[in-house]
Design a protein around this motif. Structure first.
Motif, short mmCIF file in Angstrom:
data_model
loop_
_atom_site.label_atom_id
_atom_site.label_comp_id
_atom_site.label_asym_id
_atom_site.label_seq_id
_atom_site.Cartn_x
_atom_site.Cartn_y
_atom_site.Cartn_z
N LEU A 24 0.82 -1.07 0.11
CA LEU A 24 0.04 0.17 -0.12
C LEU A 24 0.71 1.45 -0.10
O LEU A 24 0.72 2.18 -0.77
CB LEU A 24 -1.02 -0.08 1.34
CG LEU A 24 -2.18 -0.94 1.17
CD1 LEU A 24 -2.69 -1.17 2.38
CD2 LEU A 24 -3.14 -0.71 0.10
N LEU A 25 1.93 1.26 0.75
CA LEU A 25 2.82 2.38 0.84
C LEU A 25 3.46 2.53 -0.30
O LEU A 25 3.43 3.93 -0.92
CB LEU A 25 3.86 2.12 1.79
CG LEU A 25 3.57 2.29 3.47
CD1 LEU A 25 4.60 2.09 4.31
CD2 LEU A 25 3.56 4.13 3.62
N ALA A 66 2.52 1.67 -3.53
CA ALA A 66 1.46 2.00 -4.36
C ALA A 66 1.18 3.60 -4.11
O ALA A 66 1.01 4.32 -5.48
CB ALA A 66 0.15 1.06 -4.17
N TRP A 67 1.18 4.08 -2.94
CA TRP A 67 1.05 5.54 -2.73
C TRP A 67 1.97 6.21 -3.34
O TRP A 67 1.57 7.22 -4.23
CB TRP A 67 0.64 5.88 -1.26
CG TRP A 67 0.27 7.24 -1.02
CD1 TRP A 67 -0.76 7.84 -1.23
CD2 TRP A 67 1.29 8.15 -0.70
NE1 TRP A 67 -0.75 9.22 -1.18
CE2 TRP A 67 0.52 9.50 -0.62
CE3 TRP A 67 2.70 8.13 -0.63
CZ2 TRP A 67 1.27 10.66 -0.43
CZ3 TRP A 67 3.31 9.39 -0.25
CH2 TRP A 67 2.74 10.49 -0.24
N LEU A 68 3.05 5.69 -3.13
CA LEU A 68 4.41 6.71 -3.90
C LEU A 68 4.39 6.56 -5.09
O LEU A 68 4.59 7.45 -5.76
CB LEU A 68 5.57 5.84 -3.17
CG LEU A 68 7.07 6.66 -3.14
CD1 LEU A 68 6.78 7.98 -2.47
CD2 LEU A 68 8.14 5.93 -2.48
N CYS A 69 3.96 5.59 -5.63
CA CYS A 69 3.83 5.35 -7.37
C CYS A 69 2.59 6.49 -7.61
O CYS A 69 3.10 7.17 -8.78
CB CYS A 69 3.48 3.87 -7.58
SG CYS A 69 3.56 3.56 -9.30
N TYR A 70 1.63 6.29 -6.92
CA TYR A 70 0.61 7.26 -7.41
C TYR A 70 1.04 8.82 -7.36
O TYR A 70 0.76 9.52 -8.14
CB TYR A 70 -0.84 7.07 -6.49
CG TYR A 70 -1.58 8.06 -6.58
CD1 TYR A 70 -2.72 8.03 -7.62
CD2 TYR A 70 -1.92 9.18 -5.59
CE1 TYR A 70 -3.85 9.11 -7.79
CE2 TYR A 70 -2.90 10.16 -5.81
CZ TYR A 70 -3.78 9.94 -7.03
OH TYR A 70 -4.72 11.05 -6.85
N TYR A 71 1.52 9.03 -6.40
CA TYR A 71 2.07 10.30 -6.02
C TYR A 71 3.06 10.76 -7.18
O TYR A 71 3.03 11.91 -7.56
CB TYR A 71 2.58 10.58 -4.64
CG TYR A 71 3.34 11.77 -4.38
CD1 TYR A 71 2.54 12.96 -3.85
CD2 TYR A 71 4.61 11.69 -4.39
CE1 TYR A 71 3.33 14.20 -3.46
CE2 TYR A 71 5.39 13.09 -4.04
CZ TYR A 71 4.60 14.10 -3.68
OH TYR A 71 5.26 15.35 -3.35
N ARG A 80 1.38 11.24 -10.50
CA ARG A 80 0.66 12.58 -10.38
C ARG A 80 1.77 13.83 -10.66
O ARG A 80 1.40 14.67 -11.45
CB ARG A 80 -0.05 12.97 -9.04
CG ARG A 80 -1.46 12.01 -9.02
CD ARG A 80 -2.48 12.58 -10.07
NE ARG A 80 -2.74 14.12 -9.59
CZ ARG A 80 -3.77 14.33 -8.66
NH1 ARG A 80 -4.50 13.25 -8.13
NH2 ARG A 80 -3.83 15.79 -8.64
N THR A 92 8.93 2.40 -8.33
CA THR A 92 7.68 1.85 -7.41
C THR A 92 6.91 1.00 -8.19
O THR A 92 6.56 0.04 -7.38
CB THR A 92 6.93 3.19 -6.97
OG1 THR A 92 6.47 3.87 -8.18
CG2 THR A 92 7.65 3.96 -6.11
#
Lengths: 337, 465
Positions: free
Chosen positions: A243-244, A246-251, A254, A264
């Protein structure tokens, strides 16, 4: 001696695991750009995409060859069981790799009549990724064996679960491809890849969630391993880390960062892979053959290990060398043709 | 076991293997020779600075890239087919052969694949020395790959250095396994075959340009290098072949008996020029033969005796007719190569070569000769090994996977379809590239200044900002 014969199969299994991981990451992005090919229609864009992996694809695919032979050299009994069990998916994989592999050279030579090789590159990449998912799904479910030989039918691999794994791998590789293109290309291709990366990330996370629920539901042995004390404390780190990352990847997608989205995405693959290993070790053909049962003769293992321990570092050096020599973004119009 | 019209799964799996390997072998045998040719051209360019060597090297690199790609993708098929169709073989022989194949990947494939990127995409990016080095490394890698494959293949003909426990082979002495009795002959024979094959392709292309009066300097280089190789290697190949024959006589006498269509071992053998071997009647029909010459060639003794087919049990005899005919085809094409080499070098020496259209025109169509000889030779040795998959250790029929007849049939049909379409188009592209001929591409002076590596860094830095 007995301790040695206990330990070497573990080292060989780690080496095999490393080889498979290298393959998944390296050929993953390279199949991924093929999967994304239909989303780019302009010829200069497609040329740029091809050139971003052209110097690497052959080296990437070599890890698949090494995976196959080290399974054979290290664990011949497993090799002899798994391949007949996934006969048809392996055929799909091989035929698809033919179409996409030759497309790298053929489309340049065929110009201006290269449309069919664009199609063959895209379809070949999609089918190859899907077939790898089928093989993975079939291996996670039970392979029927008797007397060290495959004893199932020709369509045993065809289940809803394996089909789902097939789609999941296609989506995952597409994410690797999109983030690779963010890193290696410019202008329109870079922007388009960034737009594609976000929905692909969302879809991959959905598939990771489905697999994480479906696998323990249908395979009691895996549920028991994950949800028993004290395993749950250690193993729960994997989904948390996922999850962590994935969040870094999303960020980073963006924000349009160049390298972090790819790094990531690779991280997500490695964590999913770790989860699979944690679910199935020490089985090499779950749940009927362990790495010790499948291992080759100790003398074969030692011989392979000597070669690998000398040569693997060299291979890593020149793999890194090639990626370093061709570092930076691909300019439009670059290539040898 | 399931069968259809007398065809069982084993035969179908054999057909599939034979079909896929026959297609596969064309590409590596061409690229082993071609990579050595390109590396030589680049070295000559590097030391002489002559433009036409550079032009030629770049031209053949394009062809190399196309054939190498086809070799790679068809090669992956071979590896996985061992598991899908021959899983019993994979299990029983895996302890001894598996590691050899893994050494091929570890030592050769990664080397080739990594430096291939530099060789293909580095022309304007890296300094000439680095590019030349990459080409030399790729050439070395392809040869190394041949080393391991031929070692593994030779072991299947002359197994050594192993023992058997519970029906499974296991290694006892690795140097005996790698350097098994037929390996030195088989490896040398095959390497020379690859150089001959490539020489003929280069020669044919050069002859074509010479007749057409195009690309003069390049055509001369191609024809001279091709003829030189032929004149030296074709006779050498005959000598190596003779040694290989003696080795086969010692280790696989049934194969020699089939090659010679020699039925009665109590008689000195005639050299059978033509015959129609009849395995049921155990004799030859319509035989044209020269008495005692067979004995002289095989045993190096006018009255030498060697085993005939009747000295072997029926199940140990290889299929006679294909081995017999393919051997004659191979030798005939070898003699043709020698004739081309000698004639060409003679004309060259007399300074009449570039006007000898009677010689050059047919020569421009001679490119398949090497491939045909190579495939014929391959069939002689592989069919001659039957009914064993590993000679004296494991029968082919006991090596096949527990998979259904239908699976093998469907996959065979798919392979035939895909190979015929994809690789025919690839071969057509290669012939089109050769038809177009070498275009002069000057080494880009912008990209190759005095300190080339720093320049490469600047361009990439520029691109990344």
């Amino acid at each position: 001696m007995s301790e040695v014969s206990e330990t070497i199969p573990v080292i060989l299994a780690l080496l095999l695991g490393f080889t498979v991981a290298m393959y998944v990451v390296l050929d993953g992005f390279d199949l991924g750009i093929g999967i994304l090919f239909p989303f780019f229609s302009r010829e200069e864009e497609r040329d740029q995409i091809m050139n971003s992996v052209a110097p690497f694809w052959d080296g990437n695919e070599t890890w698949l060859v090494l995976g196959g032979v080290s399974l054979w050299a290290g664990f011949p009994k497993a090799f002899a069981v798994i391949l007949p069990a996934v006969y048809m998916p392996v055929m799909f994989l091989l035929l698809a790799l033919i179409f996409r592999g030759v497309a790298f050279e053929f489309r340049w030579v065929a110009k201006p009549h290269h449309r069919k090789w664009d199609v063959s590159f895209a379809v070949g990449s999609i089918v190859a990724a899907f077939a790898q998912g089928l093989i993975l799904g079939a291996m996670l479910q039970e392979i029927r064996i008797s007397g060290n030989q495959f004893a199932g039918g020709p369509l045993d691999w065809l289940t809803p679960f394996s089909l789902m794994c097939g789609v999941a791998v296609v989506v995952g590789y597409a994410l690797l491809g999109a983030t690779w293109l963010m890193m290696k290309t410019v202008d329109g291709v870079e922007q388009r890849s960034r737009q594609l990366a976000l929905p692909l990330l969302a879809a991959l996370m959905a598939f990771i969630a489905i697999v994480s629920v479906w696998t323990p539901l249908q395979i009691g042995r895996i549920a028991e391993r994950w949800f028993s004390m004290p395993n749950i404390f250690f193993l729960s780190q994997i989904p948390v880390a996922t999850l962590l990352v994935a969040w870094l990847c999303y960020y980073s997608i963006r924000k349009g960062r160049p390298i972090l989205p790819f790094a990531t995405s690779v991280g997500l693959f490695l964590l999913a892979y770790l989860g699979l290993v944690a679910s199935n070790a020490p089985y090499i053909v779950p749940p009927s053959m362990t790495i010790w049962e499948a291992a080759s003769h100790p003398s074969s293992q030692v011989f392979y290990l000597i070669g690998a321990s000398i040569l693997m570092p060299m291979i890593l050096v020149y793999t890194v060398l090639v990626f370093w020599l061709f570092r930076g973004k691909v300019k439009p119009g670059e290539g040898y043709h | 076991m399931e069968t259809l019209a007398g065809v069982d799964t084993t035969l179908l799996a054999r057909v599939q293997f034979a079909f896929t390997i026959a297609f596969h072998i064309i590409f590596p045998s061409f690229t082993i020779g071609l990579s050595a040719f390109i590396a030589t051209l680049e070295l000559r360019w590097f030391y002489s600075g002559k433009q036409h060597f550079h032009t030629l090297a770049r031209f053949w690199t394009k062809i190399f890239a196309v054939s190498f790609a086809m070799g790679v993708v068809s090669g992956i098929v071979m590896e996985y087919q061992i598991g899908t169709n021959w899983s019993r073989f994979a299990e029983i022989i895996g302890n001894t052969l598996g590691p050899l194949f893994s050494y091929e990947v570890l030592t050769a494939f990664f080397l080739e694949a990594s430096f291939l990127g530099i060789m293909l995409f580095g022309w304007n990016r890296f300094p000439p020395w680095l590019h030349t080095l990459a080409s030399v490394i790729v050439a070395f890698g392809t040869m190394l790959s041949g080393f391991w494959i031929l070692s593994a293949n030779s072991w299947m003909h002359t197994p050594a250095g192993f023992a058997i426990e519970n029906g499974i082979t296991y290694p006892v002495d690795w140097s005996d396994i790698i350097f098994n009795p037929s390996f030195p002959y088989r490896f040398t024979h095959m390497m020379i075959a690859t150089y001959l094959t490539t020489s003929l392709v280069v020669l044919a292309a050069g002859a074509r340009y010479m007749v057409q009066g195009r690309f003069e300097a390049e055509a001369r280089t191609m024809v001279h290098m091709g003829l030189g190789m032929l004149a030296i290697l074709a006779p050498l190949q005959a000598v190596v072949g003779d040694f290989h024959g003696l080795n086969t006589l010692e280790h696989q006498p049934a194969k020699i008996a089939a090659i010679e269509a020699h039925w009665d071992g109590s008689e000195p053998a005639a050299l059978v020029l033509f015959a129609w071997p009849d395995k049921e009647a155990e004799r030859n029909h319509a035989e044209i033969a020269i008495p005692n010459l067979g004995s002289l060639i095989i045993t190096h003794d006018w009255n030498g005796r060697f085993k005939g087919l009747r000295d072997f049990k029926r199940e140990d005899r290889p299929p006679v007719a294909p081995v017999f005919f393919m051997f004659r085809l191979m030798v005939g094409l070898g003699l043709l190569m020698m004739a081309i080499g000698f004639t060409g070098v003679f004309l060259w020496w007399r300074g009449r070569l570039h006007r000898a259209t009677w010689f050059l025109r047919p020569l421009s169509h001679a490119w398949p000769v090497g491939f045909m000889a190579l495939l014929a030779g391959w069939m002689v040795t592989e069919i001659g090994r039957q009914s064993w998959i590993a000679y004296g250790v494991l029968r082919t029929a006991d090596a096949v996977s527990p998979v259904t007849f239908g699976s093998v049939l469907i996959s065979l049909a798919l392979f035939v379809l895909v190979y015929c379409v994809v690789f025919s188009i690839g071969i057509w592209y290669i012939s089109r590239l050769i038809g177009k001929g070498p275009q002069q591409i000057p080494a880009d002076p912008e990209a190759l200044p005095n300190r080339p590596l720093s320049a490469a860094q600047e361009t990439t830095r520029e691109a990344s900002t």
